[in-house]
Design an enzyme around this catalytic site. Structure first.
Site, PDB file in Angstrom:
ATOM      1  N   ARG A  31     101.282  66.647  58.068  1.00  0.00           N
ATOM      2  CA  ARG A  31     100.971  67.258  59.403  1.00  0.00           C
ATOM      3  C   ARG A  31     102.330  67.441  60.292  1.00  0.00           C
ATOM      4  O   ARG A  31     103.089  66.397  59.993  1.00  0.00           O
ATOM      5  CB  ARG A  31      99.946  66.252  60.146  1.00  0.00           C
ATOM      6  CG  ARG A  31      98.508  66.147  59.660  1.00  0.00           C
ATOM      7  CD  ARG A  31      97.748  67.625  59.884  1.00  0.00           C
ATOM      8  NE  ARG A  31      96.624  67.648  59.264  1.00  0.00           N
ATOM      9  CZ  ARG A  31      96.105  68.031  58.152  1.00  0.00           C
ATOM     10  NH1 ARG A  31      97.053  68.678  57.280  1.00  0.00           N
ATOM     11  NH2 ARG A  31      94.842  68.201  57.824  1.00  0.00           N
ATOM     12  N   GLU A  84     102.193  74.194  65.438  1.00  0.00           N
ATOM     13  CA  GLU A  84     101.717  75.256  64.691  1.00  0.00           C
ATOM     14  C   GLU A  84     100.755  76.188  65.419  1.00  0.00           C
ATOM     15  O   GLU A  84      99.868  75.681  66.085  1.00  0.00           O
ATOM     16  CB  GLU A  84     100.977  74.681  63.343  1.00  0.00           C
ATOM     17  CG  GLU A  84     100.987  75.626  62.167  1.00  0.00           C
ATOM     18  CD  GLU A  84     100.383  74.788  61.022  1.00  0.00           C
ATOM     19  OE1 GLU A  84      99.235  75.058  60.419  1.00  0.00           O
ATOM     20  OE2 GLU A  84     101.041  73.849  60.765  1.00  0.00           O
ATOM     21  N   HIS A 131     101.493  76.997  55.941  1.00  0.00           N
ATOM     22  CA  HIS A 131     100.507  76.022  55.850  1.00  0.00           C
ATOM     23  C   HIS A 131      99.387  76.298  54.555  1.00  0.00           C
ATOM     24  O   HIS A 131      98.200  76.537  54.836  1.00  0.00           O
ATOM     25  CB  HIS A 131      99.668  75.690  57.195  1.00  0.00           C
ATOM     26  CG  HIS A 131      98.905  74.597  57.197  1.00  0.00           C
ATOM     27  ND1 HIS A 131      98.615  73.999  58.344  1.00  0.00           N
ATOM     28  CD2 HIS A 131      98.341  73.657  56.120  1.00  0.00           C
ATOM     29  CE1 HIS A 131      97.957  72.757  58.082  1.00  0.00           C
ATOM     30  NE2 HIS A 131      97.717  72.786  56.962  1.00  0.00           N
TER      31      HIS A 131
END
Length: 318
Positions: free
Chosen positions: A237, A266, A284
């Site tokens: 993360r 993000e 991602h």
């Protein structure tokens, strides 16, 4: 008797949609772009189940907007996007998709690690720009991987899978994870504290969940312990790493490189980070293989179906 309603917040692999349609009256935000907040609030009003993504914020407001909701099935391992406590107070079952994405994410971790170590992306850009004029003894020098030390932060499924791959490179494995019972981790790997791991590892790979305790876990102080040849990889993360401090370490050659599949805010990425040639940045895609995303979507579907049918789902969180 009418089928219960489920809302799916994004396009997902077709086998999962087909499975859902066997049980539910299916509504979907049929787009590859994230649903807006207003659209999501409107869409869940009559839904008994919600299949969502990590990018969807499932908070008190959203849950209150869905009075019939019985299940939130998150298409992800992490569930920090969901107000778990409030969902539990409403007797809403929250599910995730653990296990099925372990190997794919470990593979991508190694793709980033090797790309950083051997400057693969930088070298590709160099060639495409027409700057390659022939072999040279000092051209694009990277760092070796074989027989080095890798430090793994978070020794759950994915961290353990990364460690197994490190054995093939003859690496020493250090690990830090206060939540893991050391008896469940191979004795071949050395448990250590976080400061020693950062100071002693040639490669550092993050696989911890995002919690209040891990937010900005990797900060300026720990980055300063790392060495100029250290490579930092994050496929967990984004907010686990203080991005401003990382940018400074990359810019000032405090570390050799960083490979990031996730970002602090993000999908926004600071211009300063984009400007660093020693950063390999991915959108991602840790679990983004056809096989894995299909397995994840099917697990998310089976979670929702089980809850609605009154049986125990494959991966219940609360």
């Amino acid at each position: 008797m009418p089928k219960p309603g489920i809302f799916v917040t994004r396009n997902i692999p077709q086998p999962a949609l087909d499975r859902l349609e066997e049980v539910f009256s299916l509504s979907i935000h049929a787009s590859d772009q994230a649903i807006t907040r207003a659209q999501l609030l409107a869409a869940v009003k009559e839904s008994e189940a919600l299949l969502c993504l990590l990018t969807d914020t499932i908070d008190r407001e959203l849950l209150d907007a869905a009075p019939k909701l019985k299940c939130v099935s998150n298409l992800a391992v992490g569930y920090n996007n969901i107000d778990l406590e409030y969902a539990s107070s409403r007797n809403i079952v929250v599910c995730n998709t653990p296990g099925v994405l372990t190997e794919s994410t470990a593979d991508l971790t190694w793709a980033l690690l090797l790309a950083c170590a051997r400057r693969v992306v930088e070298g590709d850009s160099f060639v495409r720009a027409g700057r390659f004029e022939g072999w040279g003894p000092m051209l694009m020098l990277g760092v070796d991987v074989f027989a080095k030390t890798i430090g793994i932060i978070g020794m759950g499924r994915i961290g353990s899978a990364v460690a197994r791959r490190a054995e093939g490179f003859g690496m020493k494995v250090l690990w830090f994870d206060p939540l893991i019972d050391p008896q469940t981790v191979s004795a071949k790997y050395e448990r250590t504290d976080l400061r020693h791991l950062c100071a002693s590892s040639d490669f550092i790979s993050i696989h911890a969940p995002l919690t209040p305790a891990t937010r900005h876990l990797i900060n300026a102080e720990l980055l300063a312990l790392m060495r100029p040849h250290t490579v930092l990889v994050n496929t967990a993360r984004g907010p686990i790493v203080n991005e401003a401090a990382l940018i400074e370490a990359l810019r000032d050659n405090g570390i050799f490189a960083a490979g990031l599949d996730v970002f602090e805010h993000e999908p926004e990425i600071p211009a300063e980070l984009l400007a660093q040639d020693n950063a390999v940045l991915l959108p991602h895609i840790g679990s983004a293989s056809v096989e894995t995303r299909t397995k994840m979507a099917l697990m998310a579907a089976e979670n929702a179906i089980a809850v609605i049918q009154g049986t125990e789902p494959p991966a219940r969180v609360n």
